[in-house]
Structures are given as C-alpha cells and as structure tokens.
Design an enzyme around this catalytic site. Structure first.
Site, PDB file in Angstrom:
ATOM      1  N   PHE A 193       0.841  -1.193   0.000  1.00  0.00           N
ATOM      2  CA  PHE A 193       0.000   0.000   0.000  1.00  0.00           C
ATOM      3  C   PHE A 193       0.876   1.243   0.000  1.00  0.00           C
ATOM      4  O   PHE A 193       2.049   1.201   0.382  1.00  0.00           O
ATOM      5  CB  PHE A 193      -0.945   0.005   1.212  1.00  0.00           C
ATOM      6  CG  PHE A 193      -0.246   0.029   2.546  1.00  0.00           C
ATOM      7  CD1 PHE A 193       0.020   1.229   3.188  1.00  0.00           C
ATOM      8  CD2 PHE A 193       0.168  -1.153   3.157  1.00  0.00           C
ATOM      9  CE1 PHE A 193       0.669   1.252   4.418  1.00  0.00           C
ATOM     10  CE2 PHE A 193       0.816  -1.144   4.382  1.00  0.00           C
ATOM     11  CZ  PHE A 193       1.068   0.066   5.017  1.00  0.00           C
ATOM     12  N   CYS A 194       0.287   2.355  -0.442  1.00  0.00           N
ATOM     13  CA  CYS A 194       0.954   3.653  -0.433  1.00  0.00           C
ATOM     14  C   CYS A 194      -0.127   4.720  -0.323  1.00  0.00           C
ATOM     15  O   CYS A 194      -1.293   4.402  -0.081  1.00  0.00           O
ATOM     16  CB  CYS A 194       1.827   3.835  -1.675  1.00  0.00           C
ATOM     17  SG  CYS A 194       0.906   3.751  -3.225  1.00  0.00           S
ATOM     18  N   THR A 195       0.224   5.969  -0.513  1.00  0.00           N
ATOM     19  CA  THR A 195      -0.726   7.056  -0.261  1.00  0.00           C
ATOM     20  C   THR A 195      -1.940   7.004  -1.185  1.00  0.00           C
ATOM     21  O   THR A 195      -3.081   6.983  -0.731  1.00  0.00           O
ATOM     22  CB  THR A 195      -0.031   8.419  -0.413  1.00  0.00           C
ATOM     23  OG1 THR A 195       1.151   8.437   0.390  1.00  0.00           O
ATOM     24  CG2 THR A 195      -0.953   9.548   0.025  1.00  0.00           C
ATOM     25  N   ILE A 237      -4.042   4.465   0.603  1.00  0.00           N
ATOM     26  CA  ILE A 237      -4.512   4.758   1.963  1.00  0.00           C
ATOM     27  C   ILE A 237      -5.671   5.748   1.944  1.00  0.00           C
ATOM     28  O   ILE A 237      -6.654   5.587   2.674  1.00  0.00           O
ATOM     29  CB  ILE A 237      -3.349   5.327   2.803  1.00  0.00           C
ATOM     30  CG1 ILE A 237      -2.199   4.329   2.885  1.00  0.00           C
ATOM     31  CG2 ILE A 237      -3.827   5.706   4.205  1.00  0.00           C
ATOM     32  CD1 ILE A 237      -0.868   4.955   3.263  1.00  0.00           C
TER      33      ILE A 237
END
Length: 269
Positions: A175-177, A204
């Site tokens: 996952f990332c922003t 996210i």
C-alpha cells in the site's frame, strides 16, 4: 474560499510528451488551476486544485482524449490553495523507481478494494509492505506492515533485492498514499518472480474514505504531498508543520529529527 483538490494517475503508453505538456500547461493556465502534472512515456501523475467549475471543465476536456478516457480520480474540498503555483513537467518516469524499462501498463498486482483489505490483513501468509518513505511511515501505517526504511522510492528495489528475495514470500500485499507507488512496485515484484502480489486500490486515502473510522485498521496520520502535509483517520487536517531545516513533518515546536526549532512552514527547505 472553497476549492476542489484532485489527484489522479494512469500508467498508459504516452507518445509525444512535450506536446501533451504544452496542451496541459495552456489548459490549466486558462482555467486558473494550480498543482503539479508529471508526464512520461509510461503515463501521467497529477495533483491539481481550482474552483469547482474549472476542475470539472479540466476533467471533461482531458477525458475526451483516448489515453485519459474514464480516468479515476480522488477529490477533496479544501479551504485554501494546497499548491503555490502550476508546474507541468516531462520526466523519465511519473514516479521514480529507477526502472524506466518497467511497464506497469502491461502487468501489475491484483487490486484489493478497501472493503476487502481488512480481511487480507488477517491472512498470516501475507507479507504486508508499506511502500512509502520512512518519514511518511513515521506518521502512521497499518499494524504489522514492514517499513523498508527507504528515503526515496528509488531505494525500494534495493530493499527487495537485499531483504525480500533471499527468502521470497508466497504472498505480498502493498500500500501507499494514493496507489501509484504500490502499483509500480507490484510490477517490479512480479518481474522479480514473486507470483502473488496484491495492492490496495486507491491507496490509503481511498481506504480512509471508504472505511468508517471505527472499522478501519489505520493507525496514526497519513502524509500527503501538498500544503495540508497530513490527514488523519477522518481525513481531517491535523496540525503538522514541515521542519524548515530538514523537511520532516512534525507537530511539536522542536523537530525530533534534527532538533531545530520549528517555525510554521508549508514546504521543505
């Protein structure tokens, strides 16, 4: 003042990036938009802000072109300009992994909807990796997520080669922003031979928007790349500042990273 902030990206084969750059520069200038658009042969990555009508017109005109048809984007209402000016640039990559030959438009990991993410987190066979940089992870993350200890995204391949591949996991979830880094990272892992790779759809921010605070597993705040600096689990803006000496996000009057006194700042030194 009420403004709309949009973020979007797409991995798509993009020819004549200089022509696209000029067209986007002219369009955004005419509409009074601010933000950053990055173009590369692999696609587009953008964060823009403007009034409601200008953003709507921009998206309408952009999506008339086949490479950007049916473009997914995230939007938020903000009360002040999150960007100081407009920048439209051509780069080797829209997110710099240092692997311009990689083609995420052809093959990436399996997208996991926010509604299914919590269940995936419970799978003990899944190795969970936070693809963001260490200063972002310091503000918040998901429980048991591995911190690759990177200072920039280009460091991620080294983490994979040194820490992940010696004993390759059966399943990886990342996952990332907003989704772009884990999408490109998933393409890299698949190329390295890891067979089952998942990525959080929309990142996210999409998860925090879709999953109620009492049900989501996020802990802490989420760094964002605009003058809000960070958002919390309710997507509200906490009182973070950027240390003018080292550029790290802090909430105190003294930076815990470099010990310098913090004056209000919206951008790294």
């Amino acid at each position: 003042m009420s403004l709309v902030l949009i973020n979007f990206y797409r991995f798509v084969a993009l020819g004549d990036c200089d022509r696209w750059r000029q067209w986007l520069q002219d369009l955004c200038t005419a509409l009074g938009l601010r933000g950053t658009i990055l173009l590369a042969p692999e696609g587009i990555n953008a964060g823009l802000a403007g009034n409601t009508e200008a953003i709507a017109q921009f998206l309408s005109e952009l999506q008339q072109h086949p490479p950007f048809a049916n473009l997914s984007f995230k939007s938020a209402t903000v009360t002040d300009w999150p960007f100081a000016r407009l920048k439209v640039k051509v780069k080797p990559e829209i997110v710099s992994l240092g692997c311009p030959e990689l083609n995420p438009a052809e093959r990436t990991g399996t997208l996991v909807a926010p509604q299914d993410w919590n269940q995936l987190l419970q799978d003990p066979e899944v190795v969970l990796i936070d693809v963001r940089n260490r200063f972002e992870i310091a503000l918040g993350s998901f429980p048991r997520a591995i911190d690759p200890q990177t200072d920039r995204f280009r460091d991620f391949p080294r983490f994979v080669q040194e820490q992940l591949l010696p004993q390759p996991p059966a399943k990886v979830a990342m996952f990332c922003t907003g989704g772009i880094r884990c999408e490109k990272a998933s393409a890299y892992l698949l190329e390295q031979g890891i067979e089952t790779v998942y990525q959080l759809e929309g990142g996210i921010l999409n998860y925090l928007e879709a999953i109620a605070p009492e049900e989501n597993h996020w802990q802490g705040d989420c760094f964002v790349f605009d003058e809000r600096i960070a958002v919390d689990r309710q997507l509200q803006t906490p009182q973070h500042q950027l240390c003018p000496a080292c550029g790290q996000p802090v909430v105190a009057t003294t930076c815990s990273h470099c010990q310098d006194s913090v004056q209000a700042s919206s951008s790294p030194k």
